[in-house]
Design a protein around this motif. Structure first.
Motif, PDB file in Angstrom:
ATOM      1  N   ALA A  20       0.822  -1.210   0.000  1.00 55.00           N
ATOM      2  CA  ALA A  20       0.000   0.000   0.000  1.00 55.00           C
ATOM      3  C   ALA A  20       0.856   1.261   0.000  1.00 55.00           C
ATOM      4  CB  ALA A  20      -0.930  -0.010   1.216  1.00 55.00           C
ATOM      5  N   GLN A  21       1.917   1.299   0.799  1.00 52.28           N
ATOM      6  CA  GLN A  21       2.757   2.492   0.874  1.00 52.28           C
ATOM      7  C   GLN A  21       3.518   2.727  -0.426  1.00 52.28           C
ATOM      8  OE1 GLN A  21       5.020   1.758   4.569  1.00 52.28           O
ATOM      9  NE2 GLN A  21       4.130   3.635   5.341  1.00 52.28           N
ATOM     10  N   SER A  22       3.950   1.666  -1.072  1.00 52.04           N
ATOM     11  CA  SER A  22       4.709   1.846  -2.313  1.00 52.04           C
ATOM     12  C   SER A  22       3.845   2.451  -3.410  1.00 52.04           C
ATOM     13  CB  SER A  22       5.290   0.510  -2.783  1.00 52.04           C
ATOM     14  OG  SER A  22       4.267  -0.381  -3.178  1.00 52.04           O
ATOM     15  N   ILE A  23       2.604   1.977  -3.527  1.00 57.18           N
ATOM     16  CA  ILE A  23       1.701   2.514  -4.541  1.00 57.18           C
ATOM     17  C   ILE A  23       1.404   3.984  -4.265  1.00 57.18           C
ATOM     18  CG2 ILE A  23      -0.618   2.329  -5.535  1.00 57.18           C
ATOM     19  CD1 ILE A  23      -0.516  -0.666  -4.918  1.00 57.18           C
ATOM     20  N   ALA A  24       1.123   4.316  -3.003  1.00 56.97           N
ATOM     21  CA  ALA A  24       0.800   5.695  -2.640  1.00 56.97           C
ATOM     22  C   ALA A  24       1.994   6.621  -2.822  1.00 56.97           C
ATOM     23  CB  ALA A  24       0.301   5.749  -1.200  1.00 56.97           C
ATOM     24  N   GLY A  58      10.522  16.819  -0.325  1.00 58.37           N
ATOM     25  CA  GLY A  58      10.763  15.458   0.125  1.00 58.37           C
ATOM     26  C   GLY A  58      10.824  15.400   1.634  1.00 58.37           C
ATOM     27  N   GLY A  59      11.347  14.292   2.158  1.00 56.18           N
ATOM     28  CA  GLY A  59      11.529  14.141   3.586  1.00 56.18           C
ATOM     29  C   GLY A  59      10.232  14.229   4.359  1.00 56.18           C
ATOM     30  N   LEU A  60      10.261  14.961   5.473  1.00 57.77           N
ATOM     31  CA  LEU A  60       9.065  15.084   6.300  1.00 57.77           C
ATOM     32  C   LEU A  60       7.944  15.807   5.561  1.00 57.77           C
ATOM     33  CD1 LEU A  60      10.725  15.953   9.744  1.00 57.77           C
ATOM     34  CD2 LEU A  60       9.820  13.750   8.972  1.00 57.77           C
ATOM     35  N   GLY A  61       8.301  16.688   4.608  1.00 55.53           N
ATOM     36  CA  GLY A  61       7.274  17.343   3.802  1.00 55.53           C
ATOM     37  C   GLY A  61       6.497  16.347   2.965  1.00 55.53           C
ATOM     38  N   LEU A  62       7.216  15.369   2.406  1.00 57.47           N
ATOM     39  CA  LEU A  62       6.547  14.320   1.652  1.00 57.47           C
ATOM     40  C   LEU A  62       5.614  13.517   2.553  1.00 57.47           C
ATOM     41  CD1 LEU A  62       6.125  12.530  -0.838  1.00 57.47           C
ATOM     42  CD2 LEU A  62       8.195  11.279  -0.195  1.00 57.47           C
ATOM     43  N   LEU A  63       6.071  13.223   3.776  1.00 60.12           N
ATOM     44  CA  LEU A  63       5.211  12.491   4.701  1.00 60.12           C
ATOM     45  C   LEU A  63       3.939  13.275   5.015  1.00 60.12           C
ATOM     46  CD1 LEU A  63       7.552  10.887   7.405  1.00 60.12           C
ATOM     47  CD2 LEU A  63       6.236   9.745   5.616  1.00 60.12           C
ATOM     48  N   ALA A  64       4.071  14.596   5.149  1.00 59.54           N
ATOM     49  CA  ALA A  64       2.898  15.422   5.437  1.00 59.54           C
ATOM     50  C   ALA A  64       1.883  15.337   4.302  1.00 59.54           C
ATOM     51  CB  ALA A  64       3.327  16.874   5.679  1.00 59.54           C
ATOM     52  N   ARG A  65       2.370  15.339   3.041  1.00 54.97           N
ATOM     53  CA  ARG A  65       1.456  15.232   1.906  1.00 54.97           C
ATOM     54  C   ARG A  65       0.833  13.838   1.821  1.00 54.97           C
ATOM     55  NH1 ARG A  65       4.471  17.346  -1.682  1.00 54.97           N
ATOM     56  NH2 ARG A  65       5.347  15.514  -2.681  1.00 54.97           N
ATOM     57  N   LEU A  66       1.646  12.824   2.071  1.00 52.64           N
ATOM     58  CA  LEU A  66       1.130  11.461   2.007  1.00 52.64           C
ATOM     59  C   LEU A  66       0.120  11.183   3.120  1.00 52.64           C
ATOM     60  CD1 LEU A  66       4.384   9.462   1.161  1.00 52.64           C
ATOM     61  CD2 LEU A  66       2.394   9.790  -0.316  1.00 52.64           C
ATOM     62  N   ARG A  71      -2.385  12.680   3.730  1.00 51.19           N
ATOM     63  CA  ARG A  71      -3.740  12.921   3.222  1.00 51.19           C
ATOM     64  C   ARG A  71      -4.195  11.829   2.257  1.00 51.19           C
ATOM     65  NH1 ARG A  71      -1.269  18.078   2.978  1.00 51.19           N
ATOM     66  NH2 ARG A  71      -0.915  17.873   0.738  1.00 51.19           N
ATOM     67  N   ASP A  72      -3.315  10.858   2.000  1.00 44.93           N
ATOM     68  CA  ASP A  72      -3.632   9.772   1.075  1.00 44.93           C
ATOM     69  C   ASP A  72      -4.125   8.568   1.879  1.00 44.93           C
ATOM     70  OD1 ASP A  72      -3.385   7.432  -0.610  1.00 44.93           O
ATOM     71  OD2 ASP A  72      -2.172   8.634  -1.971  1.00 44.93           O
ATOM     72  N   LEU A 104      -2.155   5.878   4.302  1.00 43.23           N
ATOM     73  CA  LEU A 104      -2.524   5.726   5.709  1.00 43.23           C
ATOM     74  C   LEU A 104      -2.856   4.271   6.031  1.00 43.23           C
ATOM     75  CD1 LEU A 104      -4.703   8.918   6.310  1.00 43.23           C
ATOM     76  CD2 LEU A 104      -2.339   8.492   7.045  1.00 43.23           C
ATOM     77  N   LEU A 105      -3.479   3.575   5.076  1.00 45.83           N
ATOM     78  CA  LEU A 105      -3.756   2.155   5.277  1.00 45.83           C
ATOM     79  C   LEU A 105      -2.453   1.379   5.387  1.00 45.83           C
ATOM     80  CD1 LEU A 105      -5.770  -0.215   5.389  1.00 45.83           C
ATOM     81  CD2 LEU A 105      -5.652  -0.321   2.889  1.00 45.83           C
ATOM     82  N   GLY A 106      -1.509   1.702   4.490  1.00 48.85           N
ATOM     83  CA  GLY A 106      -0.209   1.055   4.560  1.00 48.85           C
ATOM     84  C   GLY A 106       0.523   1.385   5.841  1.00 48.85           C
ATOM     85  N   PHE A 107       0.425   2.649   6.262  1.00 46.97           N
ATOM     86  CA  PHE A 107       1.071   3.060   7.504  1.00 46.97           C
ATOM     87  C   PHE A 107       0.463   2.325   8.695  1.00 46.97           C
ATOM     88  CE2 PHE A 107       1.575   5.993  11.143  1.00 46.97           C
ATOM     89  CZ  PHE A 107       2.958   6.070  11.167  1.00 46.97           C
ATOM     90  N   ALA A 108      -0.868   2.127   8.655  1.00 41.17           N
ATOM     91  CA  ALA A 108      -1.520   1.381   9.729  1.00 41.17           C
ATOM     92  C   ALA A 108      -0.995  -0.053   9.785  1.00 41.17           C
ATOM     93  CB  ALA A 108      -3.035   1.377   9.520  1.00 41.17           C
TER      94      ALA A 108
END
Length: 274
Positions: free
Chosen positions: A20-24, A33-41, A43-44, A48-52
């Motif tokens: 799930a995380q790779s597709i997102a 990039g970095g933490l900024g990319l995490l902030a944008r992701l 909202r996906d 979030l499902l992959g992170f869970a």
């Protein structure tokens, strides 16, 4: 026996999270990039499902570390990349090749050796101050150099180093009562290291395939945690089976690296899914 069940469930959740995380991550638009990319992701929903899945996998692996040595827990978790491949084949229609079948068999053989050689044990207690210094220095270094790190392999290796810190700190904390964990500075360092690892992983997944990225990350984590766990954290091996651990770790690491290497010559999983 509980630790082994926790480890198996952890690997399944990690595998689902990888896919799930790779597709997102790969479908995220360019930019920071970095933490900024995490902030944008964040909202996906798919990310979030992959992170869970990653969080659930980590929680179960954390509990498993209370009685199982790091060389077994991390090797078992690294086999999630193989489970992710099987999931992609069964559900997403990824194509399987002969080399992937061989690699999965090699990884399974390595894991069997580690299970047979492992002796349940509690980790040595690490003084909080000493632990903050020893485990905190790599995390600080990773934060400072993130903007200078380029390429999939260095990014994935950096993520592996961060997650090695997560594994080592959690090994020393896993036998403590859960309600008291917020009182330990090492617990907060563990969380910081996990966030740093996630940021490096997100960057690496944007530039490379899930399989090759996670393979490099897991190989780094398994090698570092196995050495430190046996040398300093009290991980035990059944008498006379030391070579089983060496061979088992070598097979698992070789398997994940070969799986990642073979993946470079085909479409990345996220590209197939798009």
């Amino acid at each position: 026996m509980t630790g082994y069940l926790e480890l198996a469930a952890s690997a399944v959740l990690y595998a689902l999270g990888i896919v799930a995380q790779s597709i997102a991550s790969r479908r995220a638009e360019g930019g920071v990039g970095g933490l900024g990319l995490l902030a944008r992701l964040a909202r996906d929903r798919l990310y979030l499902l992959g992170f869970a899945g990653q969080v659930g996998g980590f929680a179960l692996a954390f509990l498993a570390r209370a009685e199982l040595p790091l060389y077994l827990v991390q090797a078992g978790s690294s086999c999630a990349v193989g489970l992710a491949t099987l999931f992609g084949i069964a559900v997403l229609g990824w194509r399987v090749r002969a080399i992937e079948v061989v690699v999965l068999v090699v990884m399974a053989a390595g894991l069997v050796l580690l299970v047979a050689a492992a002796t349940p044990s509690a980790a040595h207690d690490v003084p909080q101050g000493l632990g903050i210094v020893l485990f905190g220095l790599p995390v600080v270094a990773l934060v400072l150099v993130q903007r200078r790190v380029g390429g999939v392999v260095p990014l994935a290796a950096a993520a592996g180093l961060a997650f090695a810190v997560v594994a080592m700190t959690s090994r020393t904390l896993a036998d403590e009562p859960l309600p008291t964990l917020p009182l330990y500075p090492l617990a907060w360092l563990m969380i910081v290291a996990a966030l740093v690892g996630q940021s490096y992983l997100a960057l690496a997944l944007r530039r490379g395939s899930a399989t090759s990225t996670v393979a490099t990350m897991d190989a780094t984590t398994v090698v570092l945690t196995s050495i430190v766990g046996i040398a300093a954290l009290g991980d035990r091996i059944s008498p006379g089976r030391e070579w089983w651990v060496a061979l088992g770790v070598a097979l698992v690491v070789s398997g994940v690296l070969l799986l990642g290497y073979a993946d470079r010559f085909t479409k990345a999983p996220a590209e197939v899914a798009r």
